[in-house]
Design a protein around this motif. Structure first.
Motif, short mmCIF file in Angstrom:
data_model
loop_
_atom_site.label_atom_id
_atom_site.label_comp_id
_atom_site.label_asym_id
_atom_site.label_seq_id
_atom_site.Cartn_x
_atom_site.Cartn_y
_atom_site.Cartn_z
N LEU A 18 53.89 11.40 15.40
CA LEU A 18 53.57 12.57 16.29
C LEU A 18 54.55 13.67 16.54
O LEU A 18 53.91 14.90 16.45
N ASP A 19 55.80 13.52 16.39
CA ASP A 19 56.67 14.63 16.52
C ASP A 19 58.17 14.14 16.38
O ASP A 19 58.64 13.68 17.07
N ALA A 20 58.45 14.26 15.25
CA ALA A 20 59.73 14.04 14.72
C ALA A 20 60.18 15.08 13.73
O ALA A 20 61.51 14.59 12.90
N GLU A 21 59.87 16.14 13.92
CA GLU A 21 60.38 17.22 13.23
C GLU A 21 61.98 17.73 13.36
O GLU A 21 62.52 17.90 12.40
N ASP A 22 62.09 17.68 14.68
CA ASP A 22 63.66 18.11 15.11
C ASP A 22 64.39 17.00 14.77
O ASP A 22 64.59 16.19 15.70
N LEU A 64 68.07 6.16 13.76
CA LEU A 64 66.81 6.68 13.69
C LEU A 64 66.17 6.61 12.40
O LEU A 64 64.75 6.24 12.36
N ASP A 65 66.74 6.83 11.32
CA ASP A 65 66.05 7.26 10.02
C ASP A 65 65.47 5.52 9.44
O ASP A 65 64.52 5.70 8.89
N THR A 66 66.31 4.58 9.71
CA THR A 66 66.04 3.47 9.40
C THR A 66 64.94 2.69 10.05
O THR A 66 64.03 2.49 9.59
N ALA A 67 65.05 3.34 11.30
CA ALA A 67 63.80 2.69 12.27
C ALA A 67 62.52 3.46 12.00
O ALA A 67 61.47 2.88 11.87
N GLU A 68 62.86 4.65 11.66
CA GLU A 68 61.24 5.34 11.22
C GLU A 68 60.98 4.89 10.06
O GLU A 68 59.53 4.54 9.90
N SER A 77 67.69 16.89 14.97
CA SER A 77 68.99 17.12 15.79
C SER A 77 68.88 16.48 17.15
O SER A 77 69.68 16.08 17.81
N ARG A 78 67.53 16.17 17.64
CA ARG A 78 67.35 15.38 18.89
C ARG A 78 67.69 13.76 18.58
O ARG A 78 67.81 13.29 17.36
N THR A 79 67.79 13.24 19.63
CA THR A 79 68.14 11.59 19.76
C THR A 79 66.99 10.76 19.99
O THR A 79 67.09 9.64 20.00
N TRP A 80 65.69 11.52 19.67
CA TRP A 80 64.49 10.73 19.64
C TRP A 80 63.51 11.18 19.19
O TRP A 80 63.56 12.45 18.58
N ARG A 81 62.49 10.61 18.72
CA ARG A 81 61.21 10.83 17.66
C ARG A 81 60.14 10.33 18.60
O ARG A 81 59.94 8.86 18.86
N VAL A 82 58.73 11.00 18.10
CA VAL A 82 57.77 10.52 18.74
C VAL A 82 56.84 9.97 17.64
O VAL A 82 56.59 10.74 16.76
N TYR A 83 56.08 8.72 17.97
CA TYR A 83 55.16 8.21 17.01
C TYR A 83 54.07 7.65 17.85
O TYR A 83 54.01 7.52 18.92
N ALA A 84 52.81 7.18 17.04
CA ALA A 84 51.92 6.49 17.57
C ALA A 84 51.71 5.42 16.90
O ALA A 84 51.98 5.17 15.65
N ASP A 85 51.54 4.16 17.52
CA ASP A 85 51.10 3.00 17.17
C ASP A 85 50.03 2.65 16.31
O ASP A 85 49.21 3.56 16.09
N PRO A 86 49.58 1.63 15.51
CA PRO A 86 48.30 1.53 15.07
C PRO A 86 47.27 1.70 15.87
O PRO A 86 46.03 2.17 15.34
#
Length: 120
Positions: free
Chosen positions: A95-99, A80-84, A101-110
């Protein structure tokens, strides 16, 4: 018996080639056609994506309900860290990557479409 098979996922956006280039870098795909209003992207090991010009496009306001996301892409990654770091360098927004400990993080494309990076 199915009535149909999934051919392509199409994303409306203001700049089809720019968004296709973003996803080509993220997924390792190759743009196979571009007529200025429609761009096709072949994705290794997955369904193709297409990007369609929508001049009046308004991105979702995730997680607000006044302009809902309607759909999102879940992209499986090994780290996750490398992909982020990679998607942020390509122009994605958190958009939502604060937690962490989760196995997923939310982003917005351009163009503003939500997508998730999901650890495999």
């Amino acid at each position: 018996m199915a009535l149909a098979t999934l051919g392509v996922v199409v994303l409306d956006c203001p700049e089809p080639r720019a968004l296709a280039d973003f996803y080509a870098e993220v997924l390792g795909g190759e743009v196979t056609s571009d007529d200025g209003t429609w761009v096709d992207l072949e994705v290794p090991g997955g369904r193709p994506l297409a990007f369609q010009a929508a001049p009046d496009f308004e991105p979702p306001a995730w997680p607000a309900r006044d302009r809902p996301q309607q759909f999102h892409l879940d992209l499986t990654v090994e780290d996750l860290d490398t992909a982020e770091k990679g998607v942020l360098a390509l122009g994605a927004k958190v958009l939502d990557a604060e937690d962490r400990s989760r196995t997923w993080r939310v982003y917005a494309d351009p163009a503003g479409h939500p997508f998730c990076l999901c650890a495999c």
